[in-house]
Design an enzyme around this catalytic site. Structure first.
Site, mmCIF file in Angstrom:
data_model
loop_
_atom_site.group_PDB
_atom_site.id
_atom_site.type_symbol
_atom_site.label_atom_id
_atom_site.label_comp_id
_atom_site.label_asym_id
_atom_site.label_seq_id
_atom_site.Cartn_x
_atom_site.Cartn_y
_atom_site.Cartn_z
ATOM 1 N N GLY A 14 -94.030 -32.517 -80.698
ATOM 2 C CA GLY A 14 -95.126 -31.793 -80.072
ATOM 3 C C GLY A 14 -95.109 -30.282 -80.221
ATOM 4 O O GLY A 14 -95.518 -29.562 -79.309
ATOM 5 N N SER A 15 -94.694 -29.782 -81.399
ATOM 6 C CA SER A 15 -94.725 -28.318 -81.538
ATOM 7 C C SER A 15 -96.163 -27.807 -81.684
ATOM 8 O O SER A 15 -96.487 -26.719 -81.186
ATOM 9 C CB SER A 15 -93.845 -27.855 -82.706
ATOM 10 O OG SER A 15 -94.408 -28.194 -83.941
ATOM 11 N N ILE A 94 -102.324 -45.298 -87.108
ATOM 12 C CA ILE A 94 -103.594 -45.309 -87.827
ATOM 13 C C ILE A 94 -104.665 -45.763 -86.853
ATOM 14 O O ILE A 94 -104.468 -46.726 -86.097
ATOM 15 C CB ILE A 94 -103.509 -46.254 -89.045
ATOM 16 C CG1 ILE A 94 -102.593 -45.613 -90.087
ATOM 17 C CG2 ILE A 94 -104.888 -46.530 -89.628
ATOM 18 C CD1 ILE A 94 -102.260 -46.513 -91.254
ATOM 19 N N HIS A 111 -103.000 -31.672 -90.657
ATOM 20 C CA HIS A 111 -102.287 -32.340 -91.751
ATOM 21 C C HIS A 111 -101.449 -31.298 -92.489
ATOM 22 O O HIS A 111 -101.950 -30.213 -92.803
ATOM 23 C CB HIS A 111 -103.294 -32.991 -92.707
ATOM 24 C CG HIS A 111 -102.636 -33.739 -93.818
ATOM 25 N ND1 HIS A 111 -101.997 -34.942 -93.618
ATOM 26 C CD2 HIS A 111 -102.471 -33.441 -95.123
ATOM 27 C CE1 HIS A 111 -101.487 -35.360 -94.769
ATOM 28 N NE2 HIS A 111 -101.757 -34.460 -95.692
HETATM 29 C C1 GRF Z 1 -96.977 -31.795 -88.188
HETATM 30 O O1 GRF Z 1 -96.372 -31.471 -89.399
HETATM 31 C C2 GRF Z 1 -98.412 -32.171 -88.405
HETATM 32 O O2 GRF Z 1 -99.006 -31.481 -89.464
HETATM 33 C C3 GRF Z 1 -98.317 -33.640 -88.729
HETATM 34 O O3 GRF Z 1 -97.300 -34.120 -87.899
HETATM 35 C C4 GRF Z 1 -96.402 -33.069 -87.569
HETATM 36 C C5 GRF Z 1 -96.335 -32.991 -86.093
HETATM 37 O O4 GRF Z 1 -95.382 -32.052 -85.676
HETATM 38 N N1 GRF Z 1 -99.580 -34.299 -88.522
HETATM 39 P P1 GRF Z 1 -95.328 -31.627 -84.156
HETATM 40 O O5 GRF Z 1 -95.074 -32.886 -83.350
HETATM 41 O O6 GRF Z 1 -96.610 -30.969 -83.816
HETATM 42 O O7 GRF Z 1 -94.171 -30.686 -84.069
#
Ligand code: GRF
Length: 229
Positions: A14-15, A94, A111
């Site tokens: 969840g960053s 999905i 993404h």
């Molecule tokens: C990120 O790289 C995002 O682009 C992809 O999944 C990852 C999630 O990372 N869809 P975080 O959980 O937000 O740190």
């Protein structure tokens, strides 16, 4: 100002969620994060969201007979919280066309690649294997086709000699944290509109370009840089 009630869907750390929660603390941000929802009860992001004072919920996909049953539960949860906008942020399920069509035009995804290049998983490894010089990330509206849909914002980063998937991924991730709040702000404020597959009306654009590698102004061989003219 009416702030759009926003849910963030996560499966992991969840960053990006953190970045969205932080941005939405600004009183003039046009969206408020009212719910963080996960399909995994043990997603580390849930504890962080709770600590940040955001309501959290988990809907365990494993207890449902199929995708659509799971999604009907998600949808019910989102309706209970009167959600206007969904941000997918590392949500690793999905979604079916049924769910996506319920939220069409109201659901964003981030993404880790410059779409339409590198749809799917392992984007950093694939970019390195191809030897690309510029890589990046994309926020887009979600449509039934995976990793497609009108693009709201993108950020590009250079690929450096010696990069690994980890170092490149970290460089991209720091930009994800910039463009996801930006994209949510643009969408929630109504600053952008969708025409066909294009999102128009964002901030004025400069003509600046990103070129990688940058030209290096090399000194003549043997020059110590201390010559007098
Ligand atoms: C990120 O790289 C995002 O682009 C992809 O999944 C990852 C999630 O990372 N869809 P975080 O959980 O937000 O740190």
């Amino acid at each position: 100002m009416t702030r759009l009630r926003t849910a963030i869907l996560i499966s992991g750390r969840g960053s990006n969620m953190d970045a969205l929660i932080a941005a939405a603390r600004a009183p003039d941000f046009p969206a408020e994060i009212v719910l963080v929802l996960s399909n995994r009860l043990d997603a580390p992001g849930l504890a962080k969201a709770k600590a940040a004072g955001v309501a959290v919920a988990a809907v365990d996909h494993k207890i449902y007979a199929g995708r659509e049953e799971f999604e009907r539960s998600l949808h019910a949860m989102l309706e209970i919280h009167r959600i206007d906008v969904i941000c997918l942020a590392g949500f690793m399920r999905i979604l079916t066309p049924w769910f996506i069509n319920q939220w069409r035009g109201r659901m964003l995804n981030i993404h880790p690649a410059l779409l339409p290049s590198y749809r799917g998983l392992h984007t950093h490894e694939r970019a390195l294997a191809d030897g690309v010089k510029i890589h990046g990330c994309t926020v887009h509206f979600v449509v039934p086709e995976m990793d497609e849909g009108p693009i709201v914002a993108q950020a590009a980063v250079p690929v450096l000699d010696g990069d690994t998937a980890e170092t490149l991924g970290a460089r991209v991730l720091s930009q994800e944290h910039v463009i996801y709040p930006l994209a949510l702000r643009l969408v929630a404020s109504g600053a952008v509109r969708v025409e066909g597959n294009r999102v128009l009306g964002a901030l004025p654009q400069s003509e600046a370009t990103l070129v990688a590698p940058e030209e290096i102004s090399a000194m003549p061989a043997g020059c110590d840089g201390d010559q007098t003219v």
